[in-house]
Design an enzyme around this catalytic site. Structure first.
Site, short mmCIF file in Angstrom:
data_model
loop_
_atom_site.label_atom_id
_atom_site.label_comp_id
_atom_site.label_asym_id
_atom_site.label_seq_id
_atom_site.Cartn_x
_atom_site.Cartn_y
_atom_site.Cartn_z
N LYS A 155 0.81 -1.22 0.00
CA LYS A 155 0.00 0.00 0.00
C LYS A 155 0.84 1.26 0.00
CE LYS A 155 -4.44 -1.73 1.20
NZ LYS A 155 -5.50 -1.91 2.17
N ARG B 16 -4.09 -9.98 4.71
CA ARG B 16 -4.41 -9.97 3.27
C ARG B 16 -3.16 -9.55 2.52
NH1 ARG B 16 -6.26 -6.42 -0.61
NH2 ARG B 16 -7.82 -7.25 -2.06
N1 HH2 Z 1 -7.54 -3.51 0.58
C1 HH2 Z 1 -7.86 -3.51 -0.73
C2 HH2 Z 1 -8.95 -4.25 -1.18
N2 HH2 Z 1 -9.68 -5.01 -0.33
N3 HH2 Z 1 -10.08 -5.83 1.85
C3 HH2 Z 1 -9.78 -5.86 3.15
N4 HH2 Z 1 -10.48 -6.63 4.00
N5 HH2 Z 1 -8.75 -5.11 3.66
C4 HH2 Z 1 -7.98 -4.31 2.85
O1 HH2 Z 1 -7.08 -3.63 3.38
C5 HH2 Z 1 -8.28 -4.26 1.46
C6 HH2 Z 1 -9.38 -5.04 0.98
C7 HH2 Z 1 -7.03 -2.71 -1.70
O2 HH2 Z 1 -7.66 -2.52 -2.86
P1 HH2 Z 1 -7.31 -2.75 -4.40
O3 HH2 Z 1 -7.01 -1.42 -4.98
O4 HH2 Z 1 -8.44 -3.48 -5.01
O5 HH2 Z 1 -5.98 -3.52 -4.54
P2 HH2 Z 1 -5.52 -4.94 -4.12
O6 HH2 Z 1 -6.73 -5.81 -4.20
O7 HH2 Z 1 -4.43 -5.32 -5.11
O8 HH2 Z 1 -4.98 -4.84 -2.73
#
Ligand code: HH2
Length: 282
Positions: A223, A257
């Protein structure tokens, strides 16, 4: 007393040790650049590798929620997610679907998803009922605002207290709708409408979120807060991601995650060996 197990569809996950939820993006624009688009074969191959490397769950997402991401229609999300759920049902680990739309949840649960991971904490109308009507687990995440605008001047007086209160309220709403406590995970939502100082406060005081009484999930992998701390672009944040996952585990997270399963698994193995060393020596 926080549950030691997560009831998760076809599975019951032992949470006495931190578990790894591998990210499987069937998107084209995830912030980390690992989106697999609609390439089902590539998704299956990545899933197989993640399980081999020690993933305990697979988190399938079809909508990027990075700041400023393009919203995806429910139909488009369903068209990407459902074939992946169907193809991965035999993967041997629970399948989580990362969505904030009730319509997608219903389709995913009907296709056999074991968990719903919702960055909007079941606020979409019908979402809470969709999960309540199933045996699936749910991850309730905190997000301030919407992905498109969430990083525009977020402000908290005390991020940990305010986010804790929000999560407590969403867990209560889930319980009242009939979702048992052992199906619920809480996630403070690192990077979702938060400044660097808020993310650091949450990581340091993650135990306060765990004190609410549900197992905690944390997503820090690659992140931008890690970019801010190290000065590194998204493709060079492995070491920082592993460090952050380890700190989260140390501070009480039970589900991590991650994009990089093998490296995080190795770090956790060292932690667990040190933790358990001497237990039989008194
Ligand atoms: N971060 C992302 C997506 N879903 N779910 C949970 N429970 N916690 C998180 O911190 C979280 C999440 C980040 O979003 P995205 O931009 O879709 O990227 P990536 O899925 O590659 O992490």
């Amino acid at each position: 007393m926080t549950a030691k197990f997560l009831a998760c569809g076809r599975f019951r996950i032992d949470l006495s040790h931190p578990r790894l939820m591998a990210i499987l993006n069937v998107t084209e624009d995830s912030f980390s650049g690992d989106g697999l688009g609609a390439d089902l074969r590539a998704a299956c191959e990545r899933a197989r590798r993640c399980v081999e490397e020690g993933a305990d769950l697979l988190d399938i997402g079809a909508e990027s929620t990075r700041p400023g991401a393009r919203p995806v229609s429910a139909a488009e999300e369903i068209a990407r997610v459902i074939p992946a759920v169907e193809a991965l049902r035999g993967a041997g680990v629970p399948l989580s679907v990362d969505t904030r739309h009730a319509e997608v949840m219903r389709a995913a649960l009907a296709a056999g998803a074991d968990m719903i991971n919702d960055v909007a904490a079941l606020r979409d109308p019908g979402a809470i009922q969709a999960v309540a009507a199933s045996r699936a687990a749910v991850c309730l995440m905190h997000m301030r605002g919407e992905p498109a605008t969430m990083q525009e001047r977020p402000h908290y007086d005390d991020a940990v207290v305010e986010i804790g209160a929000f999560l407590r309220g969403r867990a209560q709403a889930a319980r009242e709708a009939g979702i048992d406590a052992d199906r619920i995970l809480l996630d403070p939502g690192f990077g979702f409408g938060k400044r660097l100082e808020d993310n650091l406060a949450l990581l340091k005081r993650l135990g306060r979120i765990a004190d609410i009484g549900y197992p905690v999930a944390a997503g820090l992998s690659r992140k931008s807060m890690l970019g801010a701390l190290t000065g590194r672009p998204v493709g060079e944040r492995l070491a920082a991601s592993v460090a952050a996952a380890l700190i989260a585990a140390e501070n009480g997270a039970r589900v991590l995650r991650v994009h990089d399963v093998a490296a995080t698994r190795d770090a956790l193995a060292v932690r667990e060996a040190v933790d358990s060393w001497g237990e039989d020596r008194g």
